[in-house]
Design an enzyme around this catalytic site. Structure first.
Site, PDB file in Angstrom:
ATOM      1  N   ASN A   2       0.849  -1.188   0.000  1.00 49.88           N
ATOM      2  CA  ASN A   2       0.000   0.000   0.000  1.00 49.88           C
ATOM      3  C   ASN A   2       0.895   1.252   0.000  1.00 49.88           C
ATOM      4  OD1 ASN A   2      -1.439   2.277   1.092  1.00 49.88           O
ATOM      5  ND2 ASN A   2      -3.082   0.889   1.691  1.00 49.88           N
ATOM      6  N   HIS A  33       0.939   6.161   2.027  1.00 52.74           N
ATOM      7  CA  HIS A  33       1.658   7.086   2.900  1.00 52.74           C
ATOM      8  C   HIS A  33       2.903   7.693   2.261  1.00 52.74           C
ATOM      9  CE1 HIS A  33      -1.434   6.660   5.682  1.00 52.74           C
ATOM     10  NE2 HIS A  33      -1.303   5.346   5.722  1.00 52.74           N
ATOM     11  N   HIS A  63      -5.513   3.707  -1.770  1.00 54.61           N
ATOM     12  CA  HIS A  63      -6.833   4.093  -1.270  1.00 54.61           C
ATOM     13  C   HIS A  63      -7.084   5.559  -1.631  1.00 54.61           C
ATOM     14  CE1 HIS A  63      -9.639   4.369   2.529  1.00 54.61           C
ATOM     15  NE2 HIS A  63     -10.275   4.626   1.407  1.00 54.61           N
ATOM     16  N   ARG A 113      -9.252   8.422  -0.999  1.00 60.00           N
ATOM     17  CA  ARG A 113     -10.280   8.806  -0.035  1.00 60.00           C
ATOM     18  C   ARG A 113     -11.059   9.987  -0.558  1.00 60.00           C
ATOM     19  NH1 ARG A 113      -8.724   6.348   5.187  1.00 60.00           N
ATOM     20  NH2 ARG A 113     -10.596   7.387   5.950  1.00 60.00           N
ATOM     21  N   ARG A 171      -6.798  12.889   1.016  1.00 64.48           N
ATOM     22  CA  ARG A 171      -5.744  13.270   1.962  1.00 64.48           C
ATOM     23  C   ARG A 171      -4.386  12.671   1.605  1.00 64.48           C
ATOM     24  NH1 ARG A 171      -7.843   9.905   7.169  1.00 64.48           N
ATOM     25  NH2 ARG A 171      -9.749  10.946   6.543  1.00 64.48           N
ATOM     26  N   GLU A 184      -8.497   0.558  -3.144  1.00 62.47           N
ATOM     27  CA  GLU A 184      -9.320   0.597  -1.930  1.00 62.47           C
ATOM     28  C   GLU A 184     -10.260   1.769  -2.048  1.00 62.47           C
ATOM     29  OE1 GLU A 184      -7.339   0.914   1.792  1.00 62.47           O
ATOM     30  OE2 GLU A 184      -6.236  -0.903   1.426  1.00 62.47           O
ATOM     31  N   THR A 238     -18.413  -1.573  15.017  1.00 62.73           N
ATOM     32  CA  THR A 238     -17.745  -0.923  16.160  1.00 62.73           C
ATOM     33  C   THR A 238     -16.225  -1.094  16.092  1.00 62.73           C
ATOM     34  OG1 THR A 238     -18.278  -2.885  17.379  1.00 62.73           O
ATOM     35  CG2 THR A 238     -19.620  -0.940  17.837  1.00 62.73           C
ATOM     36  N   GLU A 248     -11.286  -9.222   2.843  1.00 63.66           N
ATOM     37  CA  GLU A 248     -10.023  -8.878   3.500  1.00 63.66           C
ATOM     38  C   GLU A 248     -10.331  -8.738   4.992  1.00 63.66           C
ATOM     39  OE1 GLU A 248      -7.189  -6.446   1.566  1.00 63.66           O
ATOM     40  OE2 GLU A 248      -6.585  -5.462   3.418  1.00 63.66           O
ATOM     41  N   HIS A 286      -4.019  -4.431   7.684  1.00 70.19           N
ATOM     42  CA  HIS A 286      -4.104  -3.286   8.596  1.00 70.19           C
ATOM     43  C   HIS A 286      -3.197  -3.458   9.816  1.00 70.19           C
ATOM     44  CE1 HIS A 286      -5.921   0.649   9.373  1.00 70.19           C
ATOM     45  NE2 HIS A 286      -5.479   0.399  10.589  1.00 70.19           N
TER      46      HIS A 286
END
Ligand code: PXP
Length: 249
Positions: free
Chosen positions: A9, A12, A45, A47, A51, A72, A103, A153, A196
């Site tokens: 991924n 970042h 991903h 978003r 970001r 993603e 949750t 996933e 993750h």
């Protein structure tokens, strides 16, 4: 037993780029370096708030990389349209808004059934392999089957956090939950991925679960890359996954 696939991924890398608003470091360059070092695929991903990854990054990743691109995305009209325009190999639907997640953080595949179905259908019709990012939970797995998802996933965040905080009993319970979900998912005909919060140690431990065929890992590896370089970080993660798989029961 075959080593699991490693998807890298690159979000970042874009986070660091965007901190200065320029063009460096380039997530597409990171993807090419990761592939040269042994990555089996690239994940990004996009978003809603852009970001990290931007629309242009996604297009360039699709154009320039030689391994499968896993997009993603939230199940929104905008993202479905972008996916259909980009045609990645796979799309992993993740929650973006609070009401779309359980949750613990996975997609609410039970409550969100009606909301997810039309997006999944359109992605499928465009030839994109759809996966759903869920908690390691039997009811969620069954909901994925009824939604017609070929892939899930499993969210490894709770497990990795427990390991990181030295919560041994919680980590053991979460590991069991992941192992059992991977078995049930596979028995239900789903292909099982995981991601993750994974680092070298948790990657190796999770790879002992033979049903997990693909890992998607980003943040930790980009952090490691600062110290040891991205090719070495990717190589060590491949090695950790292969070592775990060699010990698989
Ligand atoms: N898989 C999914 C579905 C994710 O949302 C993320 C985080 O973007 C990852 C894998 C990678 O997680 P990390 O960056 O913590 O390795």
């Amino acid at each position: 037993m075959a080593a699991p696939r490693l998807g890298i991924n690159v979000d970042h890398v874009a986070t660091v780029r965007n901190a200065r608003g320029g063009t460096m470091p380039d997530p597409v360059r990171a993807a090419l370096v990761a592939i040269a070092a042994g990555a089996d695929g690239i994940t990004a991903h996009l978003r809603e708030d852009r970001r990290h990854i931007r629309d242009g990054d996604l297009m360039r990743l699709k154009r320039d990389i030689t391994k499968p691109l896993n997009f993603e995305m939230a199940a929104t009209e905008e993202m479905v349209r972008l996916a259909m325009a980009t045609k990645p190999h796979a799309a992993c639907i993740v929650p973006e808004k609070r009401e779309e997640r359980t949750t613990e953080g996975g997609l609410d595949v039970i409550g969100g059934h009606a909301h997810l179905l039309p997006s999944m259908q359109r992605l499928r019709d465009a030839g994109i392999r759809v996966s759903l990012f869920i908690e390691p939970d039997e009811a969620a797995l069954r909901a994925c089957v009824s939604l017609g998802a070929p892939v899930v996933e499993l969210h490894t965040g709770t497990y990795c956090d427990a390991v990181a905080h030295g919560e041994t009993a919680k980590a053991a319970a979460e590991f069991d939950r992941l192992r059992s979900a991977a078995r049930i998912g596979t028995a239900l005909g789903l292909e099982v991925h995981a991601g993750h919060g994974i680092d070298f140690a948790t990657g190796e431990l999770l790879a002992t679960i033979p049903e997990i065929v693909e890992f998607n890992i980003g943040h930790f590896l980009m952090g490691e890359a600062i110290f040891i370089g991205l090719p070495e970080a990717v190589r060590l993660m491949k090695e950790a996954l292969a070592a775990g798989r060699a010990r698989a029961a």
